[in-house]
Design an enzyme around this catalytic site. Structure first.
Site, PDB file in Angstrom:
ATOM      1  N   GLY A  41       0.817  -1.221   0.000  1.00  0.00           N
ATOM      2  CA  GLY A  41       0.000   0.000   0.000  1.00  0.00           C
ATOM      3  C   GLY A  41       0.844   1.262   0.000  1.00  0.00           C
TER       4      GLY A  41
ATOM      5  N   GLY B 123       0.045  -1.557   6.319  1.00  0.00           N
ATOM      6  CA  GLY B 123      -0.980  -0.532   6.433  1.00  0.00           C
ATOM      7  C   GLY B 123      -2.295  -1.179   6.844  1.00  0.00           C
ATOM      8  N   ALA B 124      -3.358  -0.398   6.865  1.00  0.00           N
ATOM      9  CA  ALA B 124      -4.696  -0.928   7.153  1.00  0.00           C
ATOM     10  C   ALA B 124      -5.725   0.039   6.578  1.00  0.00           C
ATOM     11  CB  ALA B 124      -4.905  -1.088   8.658  1.00  0.00           C
TER      12      ALA B 124
ATOM     13  N   GLY C  70      -6.869  -5.111   2.934  1.00  0.00           N
ATOM     14  CA  GLY C  70      -7.139  -5.716   1.625  1.00  0.00           C
ATOM     15  C   GLY C  70      -7.609  -4.724   0.586  1.00  0.00           C
TER      16      GLY C  70
ATOM     17  N   GLY D 170      -5.830  -2.945  -1.066  1.00  0.00           N
ATOM     18  CA  GLY D 170      -4.914  -3.110  -2.202  1.00  0.00           C
ATOM     19  C   GLY D 170      -4.935  -4.523  -2.765  1.00  0.00           C
TER      20      GLY D 170
ATOM     21  N   GLU E 277      -0.699 -10.854   3.048  1.00  0.00           N
ATOM     22  CA  GLU E 277      -0.471 -10.003   4.229  1.00  0.00           C
ATOM     23  C   GLU E 277      -0.805 -10.770   5.510  1.00  0.00           C
ATOM     24  OE1 GLU E 277      -1.329  -5.550   2.391  1.00  0.00           O
ATOM     25  OE2 GLU E 277      -2.994  -6.676   3.216  1.00  0.00           O
TER      26      GLU E 277
END
Ligand code: 5RP
Length: 228
Positions: free
Chosen positions: A26, A81-82, A94, A96, A102
């Site tokens: 991300g 990231g989140a 998710g 991305g 991940e």
């Protein structure tokens, strides 16, 4: 972008010489990798593994050598990231499309740090569409099942065609609006044959570094009551 950059820079401070590091996917992870590549050029010695083709490609450009996942037993630290993080540090990931790899990296990692901007901090998960990775075989049946449950499913698209993950699967995004019990939902979704993984990451993050205006809020799993 400044909040993401601040969180990304702070995450670098958790990386120690000799560590095996998982790299998420991300825009925030990309910012972190920019700084990481500078540290590596300055002498930092790490082993890195990647969660996606996109991250591997960026690593190549930045001169970060990527090791194969099966060449390592476990990871010291994964930085990712989140898309949303709630008060219990449960999250949706998710956006991305890299949720499966991940989650595998996260499960292999002794410590997981998420780097986010302030827009990702929410009281209840669910406003961000929940990605569910499904095998292509029989996916229309799954789609119909989700529809009948009122999950408002949408096949993720890239241009005119369906988005295909690095593992050659489809993603169905679910519009749940409010996910009151993420653990329960994750278990129930994973019972459907054909569901490979969900974007619900419950109890995964140890530390969330959230850029908030010009500073970084450090939210530890155990101290969350004081920090939110
Ligand atoms: C990719 C992810 C990303 O970590 C998530 O979408 C956050 O992305 P960004 O840092 O660009 O906001 O889960 O699958």
């Amino acid at each position: 972008m400044i909040e993401k950059k601040l969180a990304a820079e702070q995450a670098i401070e958790y990386i120690e010489d000799g560590m095996i590091i998982g790299l998420g996917t991300g825009s925030t992870v990309s910012l972190m990798m920019n700084v990481l590549s500078q540290r590596i050029k300055a002498g930092l010695n790490i082993t890195a593994v990647s969660s996606s083709a996109a991250t591997t490609k960026l690593a190549g450009i930045l001169g970060i050598k990527i090791s194969k996942i099966n060449a390592v037993d476990c990871l010291d630290l994964t930085i990712d990231g989140a898309d949303e993080v709630d008060e219990n540090l449960n999250g949706i990931k998710g956006g991305g499309g890299a949720l499966l790899y991940e989650k595998i990296l996260a499960s292999m990692s002794k410590k997981n740090i998420w780097i986010v901007d302030s827009t990702k901090l929410v009281k209840t998960l669910g406003k961000f569409p929940l990605p569910v990775e499904v095998v292509q075989f029989g996916c229309n049946h799954l789609f119909n099942e989700f529809e009948s449950r009122g999950y408002k499913p949408v096949f993720r698209k890239k241009g005119e065609t369906r988005f295909i993950t690095d593992d050659n699967n489809y993603i169905i995004d679910l519009s749940m609006e409010k996910i009151e019990n993420p653990e329960e939902l994750e278990i129930s979704l994973k019972h459907y044959p054909g569901v490979i993984e969900t974007g619900l990451f419950c109890g995964v993050a140890d530390i969330v570094l959230a850029g908030v205006e010009k500073s970084v809020k450090v939210i530890n799993k155990k101290k969350r009551a004081q920090t939110f």
